[in-house]
Design an enzyme around this catalytic site. Structure first.
Site, PDB file in Angstrom:
ATOM      1  N   ARG A 104       6.821  -8.664  14.392  1.00 50.48           N
ATOM      2  CA  ARG A 104       7.548  -9.383  15.450  1.00 50.48           C
ATOM      3  C   ARG A 104       7.759  -8.394  16.579  1.00 50.48           C
ATOM      4  O   ARG A 104       8.411  -7.364  16.395  1.00 50.48           O
ATOM      5  CB  ARG A 104       8.878  -9.925  14.932  1.00 50.48           C
ATOM      6  CG  ARG A 104       9.765 -10.437  16.052  1.00 50.48           C
ATOM      7  CD  ARG A 104      10.939 -11.241  15.575  1.00 50.48           C
ATOM      8  NE  ARG A 104      10.532 -12.581  15.201  1.00 50.48           N
ATOM      9  CZ  ARG A 104      11.373 -13.613  15.064  1.00 50.48           C
ATOM     10  NH1 ARG A 104      12.660 -13.447  15.270  1.00 50.48           N
ATOM     11  NH2 ARG A 104      10.925 -14.800  14.722  1.00 50.48           N
ATOM     12  N   GLN A 134       5.885 -20.433  13.118  1.00 53.36           N
ATOM     13  CA  GLN A 134       6.844 -21.525  13.329  1.00 53.36           C
ATOM     14  C   GLN A 134       6.123 -22.858  13.433  1.00 53.36           C
ATOM     15  O   GLN A 134       6.581 -23.880  12.913  1.00 53.36           O
ATOM     16  CB  GLN A 134       7.664 -21.259  14.599  1.00 53.36           C
ATOM     17  CG  GLN A 134       8.697 -22.320  14.886  1.00 53.36           C
ATOM     18  CD  GLN A 134       9.804 -22.349  13.843  1.00 53.36           C
ATOM     19  OE1 GLN A 134      10.442 -21.348  13.587  1.00 53.36           O
ATOM     20  NE2 GLN A 134      10.042 -23.504  13.227  1.00 53.36           N
ATOM     21  N   ASP A 219      13.851 -25.356  22.536  1.00 55.70           N
ATOM     22  CA  ASP A 219      14.138 -23.987  22.110  1.00 55.70           C
ATOM     23  C   ASP A 219      15.202 -23.439  23.067  1.00 55.70           C
ATOM     24  O   ASP A 219      15.508 -24.069  24.097  1.00 55.70           O
ATOM     25  CB  ASP A 219      12.824 -23.173  22.201  1.00 55.70           C
ATOM     26  CG  ASP A 219      12.937 -21.758  21.650  1.00 55.70           C
ATOM     27  OD1 ASP A 219      13.942 -21.436  20.992  1.00 55.70           O
ATOM     28  OD2 ASP A 219      12.006 -20.966  21.900  1.00 55.70           O
ATOM     29  N   CYS A 259      13.352 -24.776  16.637  1.00 54.17           N
ATOM     30  CA  CYS A 259      12.949 -23.674  15.754  1.00 54.17           C
ATOM     31  C   CYS A 259      14.146 -22.858  15.281  1.00 54.17           C
ATOM     32  O   CYS A 259      14.040 -22.151  14.279  1.00 54.17           O
ATOM     33  CB  CYS A 259      11.908 -22.790  16.443  1.00 54.17           C
ATOM     34  SG  CYS A 259      12.532 -21.932  17.903  1.00 54.17           S
ATOM     35  N   ARG A 287       9.548 -22.898   6.818  1.00 54.86           N
ATOM     36  CA  ARG A 287       8.993 -21.571   7.135  1.00 54.86           C
ATOM     37  C   ARG A 287       8.584 -20.877   5.832  1.00 54.86           C
ATOM     38  O   ARG A 287       7.550 -20.219   5.753  1.00 54.86           O
ATOM     39  CB  ARG A 287      10.044 -20.706   7.859  1.00 54.86           C
ATOM     40  CG  ARG A 287      10.418 -21.185   9.246  1.00 54.86           C
ATOM     41  CD  ARG A 287       9.269 -21.051  10.227  1.00 54.86           C
ATOM     42  NE  ARG A 287       8.756 -19.708  10.329  1.00 54.86           N
ATOM     43  CZ  ARG A 287       9.291 -18.734  11.078  1.00 54.86           C
ATOM     44  NH1 ARG A 287      10.346 -18.995  11.824  1.00 54.86           N
ATOM     45  NH2 ARG A 287       8.746 -17.520  11.117  1.00 54.86           N
TER      46      ARG A 287
HETATM   47  N1  NVA Z   1      11.749 -18.381  22.146  1.00 54.52           N
HETATM   48  C1  NVA Z   1      12.625 -17.740  21.199  1.00 54.52           C
HETATM   49  C2  NVA Z   1      12.229 -18.112  19.809  1.00 54.52           C
HETATM   50  C3  NVA Z   1      13.116 -17.547  18.727  1.00 54.52           C
HETATM   51  C4  NVA Z   1      12.653 -17.915  17.348  1.00 54.52           C
HETATM   52  C5  NVA Z   1      12.573 -16.226  21.413  1.00 54.52           C
HETATM   53  O1  NVA Z   1      11.471 -15.701  21.628  1.00 54.52           O
HETATM   54  O2  NVA Z   1      13.619 -15.590  21.379  1.00 54.52           O
HETATM   55  N1   CP Z   2      12.741 -19.556  14.252  1.00 57.10           N
HETATM   56  C1   CP Z   2      12.737 -18.243  14.005  1.00 57.10           C
HETATM   57  O1   CP Z   2      11.711 -17.553  14.098  1.00 57.10           O
HETATM   58  O2   CP Z   2      13.945 -17.753  13.611  1.00 57.10           O
HETATM   59  P1   CP Z   2      14.339 -16.215  13.481  1.00 57.10           P
HETATM   60  O3   CP Z   2      14.385 -15.643  14.868  1.00 57.10           O
HETATM   61  O4   CP Z   2      15.699 -16.255  12.828  1.00 57.10           O
HETATM   62  O5   CP Z   2      13.321 -15.507  12.636  1.00 57.10           O
END
Ligand code: NVA
Ligand code: CP
Length: 305
Positions: A104, A134, A219, A259, A287
């Site tokens: 991530r 997701q 979102d 999400c 998930r």
């Molecule tokens: N668009 C959000 C999604 C979090 C799961 C982000 O990137 O923070």
């Molecule tokens: N939806 C999602 O990816 O959640 P987290 O940021 O908690 O991993």
């Protein structure tokens, strides 16, 4: 490097994605019936998190354990990645010890560079551009609640962010129409739009976008890494809140997804997650199941290759 990666939904064929969703539903059933299934014994997933996470971390970690393997959480704060060791060097070393790596991160290019130097599968656990894991869960959830999504209409309301870009890829791969409603200046990445052709329409009016929609999804208005823009975004996105009145304009069988994490009172009304049309909790649970299907595909495939 010959490993198979999952950086985007485009790394799988539409047929493979359908099989993944079917498999996720089977694995969910096995788990709910308490049947052990441990094909990844002694396999190890490394998880690099440069941004916060609840669902992604838990679902990958629990998923690996349930499949008989292990997961190791790696934070840039405690590894040499955070002290400037080149990504390519980290990828070479980590992939000699691990069976798969989930990342991530911010720039999507980091994932691409890591994957180019990794001998094991690399999975995108969210980048600034895409969040494909997701979408596996979202597509599984739609399938469970409403059957095939092919030919249906989906409305994306709010920011043209990483989730929106991934919905565009999903529209191509799962063959549905997508209406994106966003404020001017917050459109999805034009490169993704260009791939999708006329199956994706970008509009300003959220009411127009939800008309006839079988799925409405949104979102947060401020994604991770954009925190300094919060106040400006709050003002600009106000007309894009998903609430009962907006959902009432959609198809009568509409379902709602988010999400998560959600900001009640901002992108959704206070009550929306409790609405019977919301499937957000199933979506979050999925998930786990969808990523177990993905790990099975990528890690088992790698061990057979
Ligand atoms: N668009 C959000 C999604 C979090 C799961 C982000 O990137 O923070
Ligand atoms: N939806 C999602 O990816 O959640 P987290 O940021 O908690 O991993």
């Amino acid at each position: 490097m010959s490993a198979r990666h999952f950086l985007s939904l485009m790394d799988c064929t539409p047929q493979e994605l359908s099989s993944l969703i079917r498999r996720a539903i089977e694995l969910k059933d096995l788990r709910h019936r308490g049947v052990p299934y441990e094909p990844l014994k002694s396999r190890v997933l490394g998880m690099i998190f440069e941004k916060a996470s609840t669902r992604t971390r838990l679902s990958f970690e629990a998923g690996m354990i349930q499949l008989g393997g292990q997961a190791i959480f790696l934070s840039p704060r405690d590894t040499q990645l955070g002290r400037g060791e080149p990504i390519s060097d980290c990828a070479i070393v980590m992939s000699r010890m691990l069976d798969a790596v989930m990342i991530r991160t911010f720039a999507h290019s980091k994932l691409v560079e890591f994957a180019a130097n990794s001998r094991v599968p690399v999975i995108n656990g969210l980048s600034d551009d895409l969040h494909p894991c997701q979408l596996l869960a979202d597509m599984q959830t739609f399938q469970e609640h409403r059957g095939a999504i092919q030919g249906k209409t989906v409305a994306w309301i709010g920011d043209g962010n990483n989730m929106c870009n991934t919905y565009i890829e999903a529209a191509i791969q799962f063959d549905f129409r997508l209406n994106v409603a966003c404020p001017e200046g917050f459109e999805p990445n034009p490169a993704f739009l260009a791939q999708a052709g006329d199956r994706v329409q970008v509009m300003r009016d959220p009411r127009e976008a939800v008309r006839g929609a079988h799925l409405v999804s949104t979102d947060v208005w401020t994604s991770m890494g954009q925190e300094e823009e919060t106040a400006r975004r709050l003002a600009l996105f106000k007309p894009y809140q998903v609430n009962q009145a907006l959902l009432a304009l959609a198809d009568e069988a509409v379902i709602f997804m988010h999400c998560l994490p959600a900001h009640r009172g901002e992108e959704i009304s206070m009550d929306l997650l409790d609405d019977p049309r919301s499937v957000a909790w199933d979506q979050a649970e999925n998930r786990l199941h969808a990523q177990k299907a993905l790990l099975e595909l990528l890690v088992e495939h790698a061990s057979r290759a």
